[in-house]
Design a protein around this motif. Sequence first.
Motif, PDB file in Angstrom:
ATOM      1  N   PHE A  29     -25.090  36.452 -73.805  1.00 13.50           N
ATOM      2  CA  PHE A  29     -25.188  37.784 -74.394  1.00 13.50           C
ATOM      3  C   PHE A  29     -25.425  38.998 -73.404  1.00 13.50           C
ATOM      4  N   TYR A  30     -26.216  39.076 -72.894  1.00 13.91           N
ATOM      5  CA  TYR A  30     -27.430  39.402 -71.625  1.00 13.91           C
ATOM      6  C   TYR A  30     -26.228  40.148 -70.732  1.00 13.91           C
ATOM      7  N   LEU A  31     -25.515  38.631 -69.569  1.00 12.82           N
ATOM      8  CA  LEU A  31     -24.801  38.623 -68.815  1.00 12.82           C
ATOM      9  C   LEU A  31     -23.381  39.296 -68.665  1.00 12.82           C
ATOM     10  N   GLN A  32     -23.245  38.436 -70.221  1.00 13.88           N
ATOM     11  CA  GLN A  32     -21.771  39.358 -70.384  1.00 13.88           C
ATOM     12  C   GLN A  32     -21.636  40.712 -70.767  1.00 13.88           C
ATOM     13  N   SER A  33     -22.599  41.371 -71.250  1.00 13.17           N
ATOM     14  CA  SER A  33     -23.004  43.069 -71.523  1.00 13.17           C
ATOM     15  C   SER A  33     -22.501  43.683 -70.342  1.00 13.17           C
ATOM     16  N   ARG A  34     -23.554  42.851 -69.452  1.00 11.28           N
ATOM     17  CA  ARG A  34     -22.603  43.494 -67.739  1.00 11.28           C
ATOM     18  C   ARG A  34     -21.811  43.436 -67.532  1.00 11.28           C
ATOM     19  N   GLY A  35     -20.791  42.921 -67.477  1.00 12.18           N
ATOM     20  CA  GLY A  35     -19.434  42.588 -66.983  1.00 12.18           C
ATOM     21  C   GLY A  35     -19.044  40.773 -67.080  1.00 12.18           C
ATOM     22  N   LEU A  36     -20.417  39.773 -67.200  1.00 10.78           N
ATOM     23  CA  LEU A  36     -19.738  39.390 -66.644  1.00 10.78           C
ATOM     24  C   LEU A  36     -18.478  38.295 -67.723  1.00 10.78           C
TER      25      LEU A  36
END
Lengths: 253, 443
Positions: B394-401
């Motif tokens: 989720f953390y990485l997704q929340s940065r646009g990944l």
Amino acid sequence: MLKIQNLHASIEDKDILRGINLEVKAGEVHAIMGPNGSGKSTLASVLAGREDYEVSEGEATFLGNDLLEMAPEERAREGVFLAFQYPVEIPGVSTTNFMKTAINQVREYRGQEPLDAVSFLTLMKEKMKLVDIDQSLLSRSLNEGFSGGEKKRNEIFQMAMLEPKLAILDETDSGLDIDALKIVANGVNKLKGKDNATIVVTHYQRLLDYIVPDYVHVLYKGRIVKSGTKDLALELEEKGYDWIKEEADAATA
Amino acid sequence: MTQATNQNDLVGQLLAGFQKFESQLNGATGSVHSLRKKALESLDLAGLPSTKHEEYKYTNITKAIEKTFSFDTENTSTQIEPQEIEEFLIPGLDAHILVFLNGVLDPSLSRWEAEAGLEIIDLPTALKEDSEAISKHFAKYADYNRDAYVALNTGFSKDGSFITVKANSIIEKPVVLHYINVVKDGQVHNHPRNLVVVGENSHATFIESFSDVGEHESLTNSVTEIVIGQSARVDYYKLQNDKENVYHVGTTQVQQAKNSYFAAYTFTTNGAITRNNLNIDLEDEGCESHMYGLYLLNGKTHVDNHTAVDHQKPNSFSNELYKGILEDKSRGVFNGKIFVRQDAQKTNAFQSNKNILLSDQATVNTKPQLEIWADDVKCSHGCTTGQLDEEALFYLQSRGLGKDNARALLLYAFAIEVLENVKLEPVRKYLEDLISERLRKDF
């Protein structure tokens, strides 16, 4: 920019948000305050798209689009940024590496050319100054072994890199000493502009001395029970939350 | 003794091939031949291990071999174009290259140059010469009474290599042993055997790489013995990027003398059933051993890594890190033994096995096994098996990944902890590319 209407959200059948209404316009800074367990962090998480929460009612639009329909990465690419209360430690992934991937995926989404290595480094150097973060820290595994202050500065650094339209800071002040707090606040202030907005989620007024809000909202039992200007935050600092709880409980009784 | 009572059973079938094997020896029946016979007697007595055998509890390779292979006929075709070999070579690696086709060294495809202190001899030649070194070291370490597959290999040992490094020699170029099974026209099975003797205060790097060309099944049952002299250093790689019709049992037996250093890197990315035994005897003081392993499994691939490190004398250090990512219906087995003998005070021994399961049907059986008789030691072990960290995702997704990219990045980061220990640059690059491709990390 952001319009939230009657938003209800729950986790494992427990209702946390029970009808939030909030409108945030470009150029504004909103502070969301409230006692522990009032739903502040849940609101931040729901806006960023954390899957643990179920939205049962209401809507949220971002620049006219249904925010709740979007995957977390789509929200990020549209310009929503969440600074985590507890930034995740990821061994084996450096901030530099993953920011390069993130930025280029965001750019691709926006129809822009990917940044080459030189432009990326230039951008990074510029943004590193904002939060006084060292390059060596960014080459290390993401947040692994970072101090509390370093983690939060890294969050603001990432925010600076991604230049979001809407930044949500979830208790970014928690656990910070005054120097770290000033650095973080200074970074946020420099990123403020007439085209973007900031939501500051916090328990304490302290941060708001440095990031001055246009509006302050008090969340209690999953609803915004009081809104005002920065004076409201000062009043809370002085009198605590009890009087608000009493007022709110009396109103619903 | 080769007269098996029941020709239908697997051991019987294998033993029945011994007479034909003897006829191919061309007189290479020196001191080694009695060893072969003893090993096969041991095999005949013990039989090949089923899952009732504690050491093969989770890996039923014997049954798989019985079901899959026929030993009556032999496919002898090794038709292969030189360019077919190219794809198995490690790009940019300046090395001494030995190519074995179906277990037999092919001089025309191999290329190694003279390097001071290094001697590479084809095993048939070495056994025929029957030198002092051969009678001193050959089959003296991998115990055929302990493992029936070692017995099988010893009994049929003919092809392979005998590599010696003289004392005080730094061998600049790694020695790469490419085992390529040509299974275009039918099944093959072979028993490669290597003996590596590294003299005092020397340094050398060896890479064993296993590949197949063709669609039929292959069985490789290999044994490599590595004898490391005092204060010498050996880096050893085992690279297995086989196809799904490849069956492999392999034992690497390592003897370490005083103050020597050994590091093993085992990478497995495919295959039907793979069983790797890595046994390290720390025979004297001041030894250092590292064991790194990474297995990326999908489909129905089954990979079993058994390691055993035996601290016999004081003041030695061993460290082990094995990691696995398992998809689909794949299965991983890890068994790590650490022995600390009564004499081996001040031993430091560490072990870690970590796994990520990406599907409900993937399984891991992991077992640390520590036997400690000394009282002044530092030992630790740990194993974890879990799913991908949702919060990190989720953390990485929340940065646009994108989710797929975030997932690939996390898995790659998990694998890199093993990979970053690979010091040989071209090998690390080769493995990074292989792993990136497997994890669909295309950014």
